[in-house]
Design a protein around this motif. Structure first.
Motif, PDB file in Angstrom:
ATOM      1  N   SER A 114      39.334  57.742  57.253  1.00  0.00           N
ATOM      2  CA  SER A 114      40.689  57.964  57.771  1.00  0.00           C
ATOM      3  C   SER A 114      40.874  59.414  58.204  1.00  0.00           C
ATOM      4  O   SER A 114      40.165  60.304  57.755  1.00  0.00           O
ATOM      5  N   MET A 115      41.833  59.619  59.095  1.00  0.00           N
ATOM      6  CA  MET A 115      42.029  60.942  59.674  1.00  0.00           C
ATOM      7  C   MET A 115      43.465  61.427  59.560  1.00  0.00           C
ATOM      8  O   MET A 115      44.382  60.700  59.924  1.00  0.00           O
ATOM      9  N   PRO A 116      43.681  62.650  59.091  1.00  0.00           N
ATOM     10  CA  PRO A 116      45.035  63.152  58.880  1.00  0.00           C
ATOM     11  C   PRO A 116      45.634  63.793  60.126  1.00  0.00           C
ATOM     12  O   PRO A 116      45.932  64.976  60.133  1.00  0.00           O
TER      13      PRO A 116
ATOM     14  N   THR B 110      58.582  54.064  61.774  1.00  0.00           N
ATOM     15  CA  THR B 110      57.416  53.478  61.118  1.00  0.00           C
ATOM     16  C   THR B 110      56.909  54.427  60.041  1.00  0.00           C
ATOM     17  O   THR B 110      56.877  55.638  60.240  1.00  0.00           O
ATOM     18  N   GLU B 111      56.531  53.850  58.913  1.00  0.00           N
ATOM     19  CA  GLU B 111      55.957  54.653  57.822  1.00  0.00           C
ATOM     20  C   GLU B 111      54.556  55.102  58.199  1.00  0.00           C
ATOM     21  O   GLU B 111      53.747  54.289  58.632  1.00  0.00           O
ATOM     22  N   ARG B 112      54.292  56.389  58.014  1.00  0.00           N
ATOM     23  CA  ARG B 112      52.973  56.934  58.285  1.00  0.00           C
ATOM     24  C   ARG B 112      52.505  57.688  57.051  1.00  0.00           C
ATOM     25  O   ARG B 112      53.311  58.017  56.186  1.00  0.00           O
ATOM     26  N   PRO B 113      51.224  58.021  57.016  1.00  0.00           N
ATOM     27  CA  PRO B 113      50.746  58.808  55.866  1.00  0.00           C
ATOM     28  C   PRO B 113      51.495  60.140  55.744  1.00  0.00           C
ATOM     29  O   PRO B 113      51.649  60.683  54.668  1.00  0.00           O
ATOM     30  N   TYR B 114      51.988  60.674  56.883  1.00  0.00           N
ATOM     31  CA  TYR B 114      52.624  61.990  56.876  1.00  0.00           C
ATOM     32  C   TYR B 114      54.149  61.924  56.914  1.00  0.00           C
ATOM     33  O   TYR B 114      54.811  62.942  56.999  1.00  0.00           O
ATOM     34  N   GLY B 115      54.724  60.718  56.898  1.00  0.00           N
ATOM     35  CA  GLY B 115      56.176  60.603  56.922  1.00  0.00           C
ATOM     36  C   GLY B 115      56.618  59.378  57.693  1.00  0.00           C
ATOM     37  O   GLY B 115      55.878  58.410  57.828  1.00  0.00           O
ATOM     38  N   ILE B 116      57.851  59.432  58.220  1.00  0.00           N
ATOM     39  CA  ILE B 116      58.365  58.327  59.017  1.00  0.00           C
ATOM     40  C   ILE B 116      58.559  58.853  60.428  1.00  0.00           C
ATOM     41  O   ILE B 116      59.168  59.911  60.606  1.00  0.00           O
ATOM     42  N   ASP B 117      58.068  58.152  61.423  1.00  0.00           N
ATOM     43  CA  ASP B 117      58.383  58.623  62.763  1.00  0.00           C
ATOM     44  C   ASP B 117      58.653  57.499  63.751  1.00  0.00           C
ATOM     45  O   ASP B 117      58.388  56.328  63.484  1.00  0.00           O
ATOM     46  N   CYS B 118      59.254  57.883  64.865  1.00  0.00           N
ATOM     47  CA  CYS B 118      59.537  56.934  65.928  1.00  0.00           C
ATOM     48  C   CYS B 118      59.343  57.683  67.250  1.00  0.00           C
ATOM     49  O   CYS B 118      59.146  58.897  67.254  1.00  0.00           O
ATOM     50  N   ALA B 119      59.358  56.943  68.349  1.00  0.00           N
ATOM     51  CA  ALA B 119      59.017  57.578  69.616  1.00  0.00           C
ATOM     52  C   ALA B 119      59.886  57.072  70.754  1.00  0.00           C
ATOM     53  O   ALA B 119      60.391  55.949  70.726  1.00  0.00           O
ATOM     54  N   LEU B 120      60.057  57.930  71.749  1.00  0.00           N
ATOM     55  CA  LEU B 120      60.807  57.573  72.943  1.00  0.00           C
ATOM     56  C   LEU B 120      60.229  58.360  74.103  1.00  0.00           C
ATOM     57  O   LEU B 120      59.319  59.158  73.919  1.00  0.00           O
ATOM     58  N   ARG B 121      60.723  58.089  75.301  1.00  0.00           N
ATOM     59  CA  ARG B 121      60.346  58.912  76.442  1.00  0.00           C
ATOM     60  C   ARG B 121      61.598  59.519  77.046  1.00  0.00           C
ATOM     61  O   ARG B 121      62.667  58.927  76.973  1.00  0.00           O
ATOM     62  N   ASP B 122      61.432  60.677  77.643  1.00  0.00           N
ATOM     63  CA  ASP B 122      62.567  61.223  78.379  1.00  0.00           C
ATOM     64  C   ASP B 122      62.675  60.454  79.702  1.00  0.00           C
ATOM     65  O   ASP B 122      61.830  59.597  79.991  1.00  0.00           O
ATOM     66  N   ARG B 129      58.542  62.531  70.176  1.00  0.00           N
ATOM     67  CA  ARG B 129      58.371  61.909  68.888  1.00  0.00           C
ATOM     68  C   ARG B 129      59.295  62.571  67.878  1.00  0.00           C
ATOM     69  O   ARG B 129      59.488  63.781  67.911  1.00  0.00           O
ATOM     70  N   LEU B 130      59.894  61.742  67.015  1.00  0.00           N
ATOM     71  CA  LEU B 130      60.784  62.252  65.979  1.00  0.00           C
ATOM     72  C   LEU B 130      60.146  61.946  64.640  1.00  0.00           C
ATOM     73  O   LEU B 130      59.919  60.787  64.312  1.00  0.00           O
ATOM     74  N   THR B 131      59.856  62.990  63.876  1.00  0.00           N
ATOM     75  CA  THR B 131      59.161  62.790  62.609  1.00  0.00           C
ATOM     76  C   THR B 131      59.995  63.301  61.440  1.00  0.00           C
ATOM     77  O   THR B 131      60.529  64.402  61.487  1.00  0.00           O
ATOM     78  N   GLN B 132      60.095  62.459  60.434  1.00  0.00           N
ATOM     79  CA  GLN B 132      60.673  62.885  59.165  1.00  0.00           C
ATOM     80  C   GLN B 132      59.497  63.113  58.230  1.00  0.00           C
ATOM     81  O   GLN B 132      58.909  62.161  57.720  1.00  0.00           O
ATOM     82  N   PRO B 133      59.121  64.395  58.049  1.00  0.00           N
ATOM     83  CA  PRO B 133      57.913  64.649  57.253  1.00  0.00           C
ATOM     84  C   PRO B 133      58.096  64.178  55.817  1.00  0.00           C
ATOM     85  O   PRO B 133      59.217  64.170  55.294  1.00  0.00           O
ATOM     86  N   LYS B 134      56.999  63.786  55.229  1.00  0.00           N
ATOM     87  CA  LYS B 134      57.011  63.351  53.841  1.00  0.00           C
ATOM     88  C   LYS B 134      57.500  64.498  52.969  1.00  0.00           C
ATOM     89  O   LYS B 134      57.054  65.639  53.136  1.00  0.00           O
ATOM     90  N   ALA B 135      58.418  64.190  52.066  1.00  0.00           N
ATOM     91  CA  ALA B 135      58.971  65.253  51.222  1.00  0.00           C
ATOM     92  C   ALA B 135      57.895  65.815  50.295  1.00  0.00           C
ATOM     93  O   ALA B 135      57.006  65.102  49.891  1.00  0.00           O
TER      94      ALA B 135
END
Lengths: 142, 135
Positions: A114-116, B110-122, B129-135
């Protein structure tokens, strides 16, 4: 570049985004043409002219990319992953996966880690390329 | 050596339309909007964070030939140029708010290893991309 082409690009991009988002759904040309607001007759040809490959091939690569992700990051069975990413049968899945990645799903799983990195970049950069097998492990990338 | 990143740049095809989107919908703030004659220097920032700006630049002459500008516009509308990632305290709430304003998302939270994020285009095709980093 005319405004008409830019408008067409955006429509094709909208359809491609739909494939990225709803890859596991049975997306066919009529459904994608509706999303792009163009006629079915022109959709595949225009998509190919815009992005260099057919919508069918793009969707296959997207599904295979998701399968690669699930093989790397989860312990779901290969059969479950086949249906999770939208393939209709394990046979088609294995054949398509091998054709695109150059290895079977089981071999790929054994060889990858896996990759971070942010998912959007992993998705774009790890996807098998349209013109051959993409780097799919860190070893390959070096 | 360096102290900070102060400006990043993305190409937009229409600066007024870009303002409607980035300021009117995403809620960013205009930092500078200056007509320099040869260009409109238009930058935005996250409210309260003026030390880091995004330049919304329109491709065109005289720095680019008409042909190059057309190529850049083509690439922007194919989604092949630029990318911006914003952080948020609450990705799901931001997603709801922006959806309510008619922003079209390319990916739901969507839940990711690094937090929750979602995406859009201008409106032009640039990925955001909008990311809520993992606390």
């Amino acid at each position: 570049m005319s405004r008409a082409v830019e408008d067409t690009n955006r429509r094709m991009l909208r359809a491609r985004d739909a494939m990225d988002r709803a890859y596991a759904q049975p997306l066919d040309v009529p459904a994608l043409a509706r999303i792009a607001h163009v006629s079915e007759a022109h959709f595949s040809r225009t998509f190919r002219a815009t992005f260099g490959e057919t919508p069918h091939r793009y969707l296959q690569r997207r599904r295979v990319e998701r399968a690669m992700f699930l093989l790397r990051e989860t312990d779901h069975s290969v059969t479950d992953i086949c249906f999770e990413v939208g393939f209709g049968s394990p046979g088609t899945f294995s054949r398509t996966f091998r054709e695109i990645v150059g290895r079977s799903p089981r071999t790929y799983r054994k060889e990858s880690t896996s990759m971070p990195v942010p998912t959007c970049f992993a998705m774009v950069w790890l996807r098998p390329s349209a013109c051959g097998a993409a780097p799919s492990t860190r070893e390959d990338v070096r | 050596m360096f102290n900070a990143i102060t400006h990043s740049q993305i190409y937009v095809l229409d600066q007024d339309e870009a303002l409607d989107f980035y300021v009117g919908k995403l809620g960013l703030e205009v930092n500078s909007d200056v007509d320099l004659g040869f260009m409109r220097w238009l930058t935005i920032n996250v409210p309260g964070q003026p030390e880091r700006q995004i330049l919304l630049e329109k491709p065109g002459g005289p720095s680019m030939s008409a042909e190059t500008a057309a190529q850049v516009r083509d690439l922007v509308t194919k989604g092949a140029m630029g990318a911006v990632i914003f952080s948020t305290d609450d990705c799901r709430k931001t997603y709801e708010t922006l959806s309510g304003l008619g922003v079209e998302f390319t990916e739901e939270p969507t839940e990711r290893p690094y937090g929750i994020d979602c995406a859009l285009r201008d409106p032009f095709g640039n990925p955001i991309r909008l990311t809520q980093p993992k606390a």
